[in-house]
Design a protein around this motif. Structure first.
Motif, PDB file in Angstrom:
ATOM      1  N   UNK A   4       0.562  -1.310   0.152  1.00 13.63           N
ATOM      2  CA  UNK A   4      -0.478   0.091   0.051  1.00 13.63           C
ATOM      3  C   UNK A   4       0.891   1.337  -0.357  1.00 13.63           C
ATOM      4  N   UNK A   5       2.161   1.165   0.863  1.00 18.96           N
ATOM      5  CA  UNK A   5       2.530   2.389   0.804  1.00 18.96           C
ATOM      6  C   UNK A   5       3.789   2.218  -0.596  1.00 18.96           C
ATOM      7  N   UNK A   6       4.165   1.900  -0.958  1.00 18.44           N
ATOM      8  CA  UNK A   6       4.711   1.544  -2.033  1.00 18.44           C
ATOM      9  C   UNK A   6       3.270   2.644  -3.191  1.00 18.44           C
ATOM     10  N   UNK A   7       1.927   1.719  -3.181  1.00 21.35           N
ATOM     11  CA  UNK A   7       1.149   2.377  -4.391  1.00 21.35           C
ATOM     12  C   UNK A   7       1.022   4.108  -3.628  1.00 21.35           C
ATOM     13  N   UNK A   8       1.046   3.754  -3.029  1.00 21.06           N
ATOM     14  CA  UNK A   8       0.693   5.516  -2.696  1.00 21.06           C
ATOM     15  C   UNK A   8       1.983   6.431  -2.453  1.00 21.06           C
ATOM     16  N   UNK A   9       2.981   6.457  -2.410  1.00 15.36           N
ATOM     17  CA  UNK A   9       4.099   6.844  -3.115  1.00 15.36           C
ATOM     18  C   UNK A   9       4.072   6.849  -4.513  1.00 15.36           C
ATOM     19  N   UNK A  10       3.624   5.710  -5.025  1.00 18.19           N
ATOM     20  CA  UNK A  10       3.713   6.154  -6.135  1.00 18.19           C
ATOM     21  C   UNK A  10       2.477   6.769  -7.498  1.00 18.19           C
ATOM     22  N   UNK A  11       1.868   6.262  -6.157  1.00 15.46           N
ATOM     23  CA  UNK A  11       0.821   7.922  -6.986  1.00 15.46           C
ATOM     24  C   UNK A  11       0.783   9.236  -6.607  1.00 15.46           C
ATOM     25  N   UNK A  12       1.708   9.660  -5.445  1.00 15.13           N
ATOM     26  CA  UNK A  12       1.912  10.715  -5.086  1.00 15.13           C
ATOM     27  C   UNK A  12       3.142  11.179  -5.841  1.00 15.13           C
ATOM     28  N   UNK A  13       4.073  10.915  -6.401  1.00 15.80           N
ATOM     29  CA  UNK A  13       5.056  10.899  -7.683  1.00 15.80           C
ATOM     30  C   UNK A  13       4.296  11.468  -9.274  1.00 15.80           C
ATOM     31  N   UNK A  14       3.402  10.539  -9.404  1.00 11.66           N
ATOM     32  CA  UNK A  14       2.862  10.573 -10.024  1.00 11.66           C
ATOM     33  C   UNK A  14       1.836  11.314 -10.730  1.00 11.66           C
ATOM     34  N   UNK A  15       1.210  10.985  -9.310  1.00 12.62           N
ATOM     35  CA  UNK A  15       0.083  12.855 -10.152  1.00 12.62           C
ATOM     36  C   UNK A  15       0.356  14.504  -9.472  1.00 12.62           C
ATOM     37  N   UNK A  16       1.857  14.694  -9.174  1.00 13.09           N
ATOM     38  CA  UNK A  16       2.599  15.573  -9.267  1.00 13.09           C
ATOM     39  C   UNK A  16       2.634  16.052 -10.643  1.00 13.09           C
ATOM     40  N   UNK A  17       3.768  15.336 -11.067  1.00 17.96           N
ATOM     41  CA  UNK A  17       4.047  15.110 -11.908  1.00 17.96           C
ATOM     42  C   UNK A  17       2.980  15.004 -13.322  1.00 17.96           C
ATOM     43  N   UNK A  18       2.367  14.528 -13.206  1.00 17.71           N
ATOM     44  CA  UNK A  18       1.262  14.828 -14.341  1.00 17.71           C
ATOM     45  C   UNK A  18       0.625  16.421 -14.201  1.00 17.71           C
ATOM     46  N   UNK A  70       5.967  12.142 -18.672  1.00 14.56           N
ATOM     47  CA  UNK A  70       5.651  13.496 -18.433  1.00 14.56           C
ATOM     48  C   UNK A  70       6.063  14.639 -17.787  1.00 14.56           C
ATOM     49  N   UNK A  71       7.739  14.863 -17.715  1.00 16.38           N
ATOM     50  CA  UNK A  71       8.572  15.844 -17.827  1.00 16.38           C
ATOM     51  C   UNK A  71       8.961  15.984 -19.024  1.00 16.38           C
ATOM     52  N   UNK A  72      10.165  15.147 -19.329  1.00 19.11           N
ATOM     53  CA  UNK A  72       9.984  15.225 -20.493  1.00 19.11           C
ATOM     54  C   UNK A  72       9.708  15.252 -21.758  1.00 19.11           C
ATOM     55  N   UNK A  73       8.486  15.281 -21.750  1.00 18.90           N
ATOM     56  CA  UNK A  73       8.129  15.100 -23.485  1.00 18.90           C
ATOM     57  C   UNK A  73       6.374  15.795 -23.101  1.00 18.90           C
ATOM     58  N   UNK A  74       5.449  15.905 -21.812  1.00 18.60           N
ATOM     59  CA  UNK A  74       3.796  16.307 -22.188  1.00 18.60           C
ATOM     60  C   UNK A  74       4.880  17.754 -21.580  1.00 18.60           C
ATOM     61  N   UNK A  75       5.495  17.957 -20.377  1.00 16.08           N
ATOM     62  CA  UNK A  75       5.572  19.199 -19.909  1.00 16.08           C
ATOM     63  C   UNK A  75       6.239  20.207 -20.792  1.00 16.08           C
ATOM     64  N   UNK A  76       7.292  20.193 -21.958  1.00 17.00           N
ATOM     65  CA  UNK A  76       7.385  21.334 -22.559  1.00 17.00           C
ATOM     66  C   UNK A  76       6.472  21.128 -23.595  1.00 17.00           C
ATOM     67  N   UNK A  77       5.532  19.909 -24.135  1.00 16.99           N
ATOM     68  CA  UNK A  77       4.602  20.575 -24.757  1.00 16.99           C
ATOM     69  C   UNK A  77       3.472  21.257 -24.323  1.00 16.99           C
ATOM     70  N   UNK A  78       3.523  21.644 -23.368  1.00 19.21           N
ATOM     71  CA  UNK A  78       3.061  21.958 -22.285  1.00 19.21           C
ATOM     72  C   UNK A  78       3.355  23.569 -22.913  1.00 19.21           C
TER      73      UNK A  78
END
Lengths: 345, 187
Positions: free
Chosen positions: A146-160, A320-328
């Motif tokens: 659960x903890x790993x899921x939560x961590x991954x999710x936090x990193x993913x959602x902040x980035x996206x 997230x960081x190298x494709x979508x953010x520059x595209x944004x």
């Protein structure tokens, strides 16, 4: 605020929330049948015609299952997590305009719930809070998966969230307003924003997938690595609330994309003029138009989920960081140029 | 003199609200109570993550106060940036470091005494400051204050240069953090 407006708002909240929540079972049915179709099998087809009552049976099962509260969890946060997830998901949806206005008993009822001049920001704020539901679930479960899921999710959602925000900002620059209904009305007179800002629409679509934690971005609950991810310890209605939150987020993502890039609820002129749609009939047709666009996008979401394999975490971050953010950023610069050139005004 | 004195936004928003009509004291009272209680809980709770959550609650209550004063942009940005991004990062770090077990240790008598002493001094100072506080709100705030258009005009008009300088400061801070966090730099 007078009594009529208050009553109308309360009714809209109840009807919209009810509609969204009761569409979730239908969407799960569509998802499972769609998956079956894509994987050359049938999917649930036994309960009711075409298996349509299957989600009702599933829902009843959730209600009657034992609600297990594991002894090792941090109870307040464990109980709060699914509530936060679902509440944030539903709040975000309140900003979306699903029609222009309805005339009822001499009262003009705008077909959206929240009416503030920062509408789009409010949506970003509400969806930003949704991540707490997942993080809290991961932390309070006191379990490494659960903890790993939560961590991954936090990193993913902040980035996206960043990528999503940038894709939204492009539209805001182009249309010069934060009110979603004005953005929609602007698209009525000309082409959809999609035609002017295709890059932004693509970025928003991809970021929308990631924000809803769906495949190919479902790393927070990757079952082959994390058992069930953040909701491993959840059962019964608490689990089903996470489940509903995910589907409501899907609705919101699709509705946001429809509103910002695909013309929102506007009935196309080639349909409206020949039929001579006016007043309340037009309003209902607008709601139907909105529903059709959102529905098609949801089918696309399902199609993608059962077609693409899951990303690896480093691929996810790179995208997230190298494709979508520059595209944004590119989208914002392009939108600024369009404004300077006076295109679409 | 580069930066003209910036009027704190909350203060100006309060003025805007007094210009408009705040009908009932209840929403304010409730939000203020939540803000104060959650702020106390941030320092009173032992589990780091629970502290962070109370901080989120506090920020949300303050955002509610902003919204009550008519500063919707400020409220939305407060939720997006502080509650939605910065606190998520803090929670992320707390989970990553797993500080739960370390924080179980008790406090010594000396720290408690010092804490109470400093707290009493601070309360005294705040009390004195509150006594001298003027209850008059500045007038002359035009209607429409706190809307997106006004804020945009201010940021990209009168305060354009200071605003851009702030972003430069933030970039410098980020670069500094990366340099410090990297153990050794390859040349």
């Amino acid at each position: 605020m007078d009594a009529a407006t208050m009553l109308a708002t309360a009714l809209k909240v109840v009807i919209l929330a009810g509609a969204v929540i009761s569409l979730v079972p239908l969407l799960t049915w569509l998802e499972r049948r769609g998956a079956g179709f894509i994987q050359l099998r049938l999917g649930p087809n036994r309960v009711g015609p075409l298996g349509l009552f299957q989600p009702i049976a599933d829902g009843l099962k959730f209600f009657f299952k034992e609600d297990i509260l594991p002894p090792f969890v941090h109870k307040p946060t464990y109980v709060m997590a699914p509530i936060v997830a679902l509440a944030a998901a539903l709040t975000a949806f309140a900003v979306i305009p699903f029609g222009s206005k309805l005339h009822l008993l001499g009262v003009e009822v705008p077909l959206r719930i929240v009416d503030v001049d920062v509408g789009v920001l409010l949506l970003l704020a509400a969806s930003g809070l949704g991540v707490y539901g997942i993080i809290l679930a991961g932390w309070s479960s006191n379990n490494k998966y659960s903890q790993f899921g939560g961590l991954r999710s936090a990193a993913q959602m902040i980035s996206y969230e960043l990528a999503l925000g940038l894709a939204v900002v492009g539209v805001l620059v182009f249309s010069g307003t934060l009110r979603p209904e004005l953005i929609v009305e602007q698209q009525a007179g000309r082409l959809w924003n999609l035609c002017y800002l295709p890059v932004g629409a693509l970025a928003l679509l991809v970021a929308g997938f990631a924000e809803t934690n769906r495949a190919p971005f479902d790393l927070p609950e990757a079952e082959s690595e994390l058992v069930g991810g953040y909701h491993t310890e959840y059962s019964s209605m608490k689990f089903s609330m996470f489940f509903m939150a995910e589907y409501v987020n899907m609705f919101t993502s699709a509705a946001l994309l429809t509103t910002l890039y695909l013309g929102g609820y506007v009935v196309p002129a080639f349909v409206r003029r020949p039929l001579g749609l006016e007043g309340n009939v037009l309003a209902l047709c607008e709601v139907a138009t909105f529903a059709v666009k959102v529905g098609l996008l949801l089918c696309f979401f399902i199609w993608v989920r059962w077609t693409l394999p899951r990303f690896r975490f480093d691929q996810l971050m790179r995208l997230g960081w190298k494709v979508l953010v520059p595209l944004g950023f590119l989208n914002i610069v392009w939108a600024s140029f369009l404004v300077v050139w006076g295109v679409g005004r | 003199m580069i930066a003209p004195p910036l009027v704190p936004l909350a203060e100006a928003a309060a003025a805007a609200a007094s210009a408009s009509s705040v009908t009932s004291p209840w929403p304010f009272g409730l939000l203020a109570l939540v803000a104060v209680v959650s702020a106390v809980m941030v320092v009173a709770r032992r589990k780091t993550l629970v502290c962070a959550l109370f901080l989120v609650l506090h920020l949300l209550a303050v955002a509610g106060l902003y919204a009550l004063l008519g500063a919707f942009v400020l409220a939305a940005l407060q939720v997006i940036i502080y509650a939605g991004a910065i606190l998520v990062l803090i929670v992320f770090v707390v989970m990553l470091l797993n500080v739960r077990r370390e924080s179980e240790g008790g406090r010594s008598a000396a720290t408690t005494t010092i804490g109470i002493g400093v707290g009493a001094l601070l309360a005294l100072a705040l009390g004195r400051a509150a006594r001298d506080l003027s209850t008059q709100t500045p007038d002359g705030v035009s209607p429409g204050f706190g809307t997106v258009a006004r804020l945009g005009d201010a940021i990209f008009g009168a305060y354009f240069f200071p605003f851009e300088l702030v972003s430069l400061v933030i970039v410098a801070g980020m670069v500094g953090a990366v340099i410090l966090a990297k153990r050794k730099l390859e040349d």
